[in-house]
Design a protein around this motif. Structure first.
Motif, PDB file in Angstrom:
ATOM      1  N   PRO A   1       0.876  -1.108  -0.058  1.00 38.77           N
ATOM      2  CA  PRO A   1      -0.080   0.043   0.081  1.00 38.77           C
ATOM      3  C   PRO A   1       0.995   1.183   0.156  1.00 38.77           C
ATOM      4  N   LYS A   2       0.369   2.459  -0.576  1.00 38.08           N
ATOM      5  CA  LYS A   2       1.097   3.580  -0.413  1.00 38.08           C
ATOM      6  C   LYS A   2       1.042   3.962   1.103  1.00 38.08           C
ATOM      7  N   GLY A   3       2.720   4.681   1.230  1.00 38.24           N
ATOM      8  CA  GLY A   3       3.086   4.830   2.723  1.00 38.24           C
ATOM      9  C   GLY A   3       4.572   5.416   2.762  1.00 38.24           C
ATOM     10  N   GLN A   4       4.938   5.470   3.821  1.00 44.50           N
ATOM     11  CA  GLN A   4       6.307   6.167   3.852  1.00 44.50           C
ATOM     12  C   GLN A   4       7.311   5.153   3.089  1.00 44.50           C
ATOM     13  N   ARG A   5       8.149   6.059   2.251  1.00 46.13           N
ATOM     14  CA  ARG A   5       9.400   5.455   1.621  1.00 46.13           C
ATOM     15  C   ARG A   5      10.539   6.019   1.939  1.00 46.13           C
ATOM     16  N   LEU A   6      11.736   5.411   2.371  1.00 47.93           N
ATOM     17  CA  LEU A   6      12.829   6.017   2.695  1.00 47.93           C
ATOM     18  C   LEU A   6      13.892   5.442   1.872  1.00 47.93           C
ATOM     19  N   LEU A   7      14.634   6.142   1.289  1.00 50.67           N
ATOM     20  CA  LEU A   7      15.700   5.765   0.303  1.00 50.67           C
ATOM     21  C   LEU A   7      17.145   6.547   0.822  1.00 50.67           C
ATOM     22  N   PHE A   8      18.057   5.356   1.320  1.00 57.57           N
ATOM     23  CA  PHE A   8      19.466   5.575   1.903  1.00 57.57           C
ATOM     24  C   PHE A   8      20.350   5.324   0.919  1.00 57.57           C
ATOM     25  N   SER A   9      21.244   6.131   0.578  1.00 57.71           N
ATOM     26  CA  SER A   9      22.357   5.816  -0.215  1.00 57.71           C
ATOM     27  C   SER A   9      23.725   6.659   0.066  1.00 57.71           C
ATOM     28  N   ALA A  10      24.710   6.098  -0.255  1.00 54.56           N
ATOM     29  CA  ALA A  10      26.087   6.980  -0.458  1.00 54.56           C
ATOM     30  C   ALA A  10      26.435   7.517  -1.485  1.00 54.56           C
TER      31      ALA A  10
END
Length: 410
Positions: A172-181
Motif C-alpha cells: 500500500p502507499k506509505g512512507q518511502r525511505l531511500l538511503f544511499s552513499a
C-alpha cells in the motif's frame, strides 16, 4: 546534541552500543523527518550510521501501533548486509517488544516460511527472496506503512530494479525511505518515481564524497606485479586486518592462493561460496583470526568491521561509485583508516572517472621496488585486424598441413 532530543523511547536508547554516544550527522537530520512520517531521500557516506538513522525512528513508530502485524520492510542488496542490519536492529526491537526477522537467500526457504507463521513487525530482506515469499502468498504487505531501500544505489547497480518495482506494487502507499552513499542517475529516476513531491532530501555530506579521515594512496604498478606488491605491502606494514577488493571471483581465489603460499593468513569471499562458509569466513575476519579477507563487490556492502584499519583495491572497480563504497569499509564511525589502490595502465580510464566523481586529484605514486615497465596501450600499438586474420589463416594452414603429415605417417 544527544539522542534524548528526539523524544525516543528510553528503552530504545538504552540498547544502543556503548560506543554510540551522540547522533551522527545523518542521524540528526533523518530521525526527525522519519518520525514525522515523511518520505526521505538520504545521502550519506558509508559508515556514517544510516542503519540507526532509519532504524530508531521506525522502531519507535512500530512500538506505538496496537496491531502485531508486518508494518515495515527494509530491502538491502546482499545477504551479508541483511544480517548486519538485523544484528543492529534486533536488540532495539526486543527492548520495545517487537519482532524482527531477516529473509534472504542462503537459508532454506522452508525455515523462513515456518518462522513467518508467527507475528512479525519488521523484516530485513534481499529483493529476490522477499519477492519469492510474497508470490507464494507466505508474506503479505497489507499493513506495511514504511519501506526502506538501504544502499539504494547498489540495489540498482546489481539489477534489482524489476524486483523492487514488483514489491512496491504489492505494498500500500506509505512512507518511502531511500538511503544511499552515492546518487547515480538511475537512483534519481527511482526517487522521482516512488517518493512524494514533498519528500525531504538530506545530504549529510557532499554527494559522492569520501570520508576525510581516509588516507588514500594509489600506487602505479605493472598488472602482473599486483600480487607481489600486495604481499610486499602487507608484510612491510604488518597490518593485523586487511580487506582486499578484486573484480572477479576467480581472481579472488587465485590471489588467495598466492597469499597463503607467502605465509599470509588469508581467505576469499565471493558469491560462489556456500552461505555457511561465507558466514564462517566473515566471523573469523571480524574476530581477527584471519588477517586478510579478499572480497568481490557483491559482498562489500555487508562487511562491517569495527576499526578496520586498511582497505586495498587490487583492482579498481569499473564503476566509480563502487570505489566510494569500497574504501568506506574503513574510517567508520569517526575513526581514521587507510585505503590503498594498485593501478595498472589499463585502469587509468577508471581512475579518471573516480577522480571526477569524488572531486579529488588522487595522484599516482610509484611503489619502491616495483618499477613500472608496462607500456600504455594505444591505437598504434595494436595490430591491425587484417594482420590478425592473416595470422589465423596461416595457423589454420599449418594445422591442416600437420594433420595431413600425421595421416600419411600412419
Amino acid at each position: 546534541m544527544s539522542f534524548s532530543a528526539f523524544s525516543l523511547d528510553p528503552k530504545l536508547l538504552s540498547t544502543l552500543p556503548t560506543a554510540i554516544i551522540e547522533p551522527s550527522r545523518i542521524q540528526q537530520l533523518a530521525i526527525p523527518a522519519v518520525l514525522e512520517g515523511q518520505d526521505v531521500l538520504a545521502l550519506a557516506q558509508t559508515g556514517s550510521g544510516k542503519t540507526y538513522a532509519y532504524g530508531l525512528p521506525l522502531l519507535q513508530q512500530l512500538s506505538q501501533l496496537s496491531a502485531a502485524s508486518l508494518s515495515a520492510v527494509v530491502i538491502v542488496p546482499t545477504r551479508e548486509l541483511a544480517v548486519q542490519v538485523m544484528q543492529n536492529l534486533a536488540p532495539l526491537a526486543q527492548a520495545v517488544n517487537l519482532r524482527v526477522d531477516v529473509l534472504c537467500g542462503g537459508e532454506a526457504i522452508e525455515l523462513q516460511i515456518e518462522r513467518l507463521t508467527q507475528p512479525i513487525n519488521l523484516v530485513v530482506a534481499t529483493p529476490g527472496r522477499l519477492l519469492a515469499l510474497a508470490q507464494q502468498g507466505v508474506i503479505q504487505f497489507d499493513h506495511v506503512q514504511s519501506l526502506v531501500l538501504d544502499e539504494a544505489d547498489r540495489l540498482l547497480d546489481m539489477g534489482f530494479i524489476a524486483d523492487i518495482n514488483a514489491l512496491i506494487a504489492l505494498m500500500p502507499k506509505g512512507q518511502r525511505l531511500l538511503f544511499s552513499a552515492t546518487l547515480p542517475e538511475p537512483l534519481t529516476a527511482l526517487a522521482e518515481q516512488i517518493l512524494s513531491a514533498s519528500c525531504v532530501r538530506i545530504e549529510a555530506h557532499a554527494v559522492n564524497s569520501t570520508v576525510t579521515d581516509i588516507a588514500q594512496t594509489l600506487y602505479h604498478v605493472n598488472k602482473g606485479s599486483k600480487a607481489k606488491a600486495l604481499i610486499h605491502l602487507i608484510t612491510l606494514h604488518q597490518w593485523s586486518q586487511v580487506l582486499v577488493f578484486v573484480n572477479a571471483k576467480d581472481d579472488a581465489d587465485t590471489l588467495c592462493k598466492k597469499l597463503l603460499k607467502a605465509g599470509i593468513n588469508a581467505a576469499a569471499l565471493h558469491g560462489d561460496k556456500e552461505q555457511a562458509l561465507r558466514s564462517q569466513t566473515l566471523a573469523l575476519f571480524k574476530s581477527r583470526k584471519l588477517t586478510v579477507l579478499i572480497a568481490t563487490d557483491v559482498l562489500a556492502r555487508g562487511i562491517h568491521i569495527d576499526a578496520l584499519p586498511v582497505v586495498i583495491n587490487v583492482d579498481l572497480p569499473a564503476q566509480a561509485a563502487v570505489y566510494v563504497h569500497r574504501i568506506g569499509r574503513t574510517a567508520r564511525a569517526g575513526l581514521s583508516g587507510v585505503a590503498l589502490s594498485l593501478v595498472s595502465h589499463s585502469e587509468l580510464q577508471s581512475l579518471d572517472a573516480i577522480r571526477t566523481l569524488i572531486g579529488q586529484t588522487l595522484p599516482l605514486t610509484e611503489l619502491v621496488g616495483f618499477t613500472v615497465t608496462d607500456k600504455p596501450t594505444s591505437a598504434t600499438s595494436k595490430r591491425a585486424p587484417r594482420d590478425k586474420q592473416a595470422n589465423r589463416r596461416t595457423a589454420n594452414k599449418r594445422s591442416i598441413s600437420d594433420f595431413k603429415k600425421q595421416k600419411t605417417a600412419r
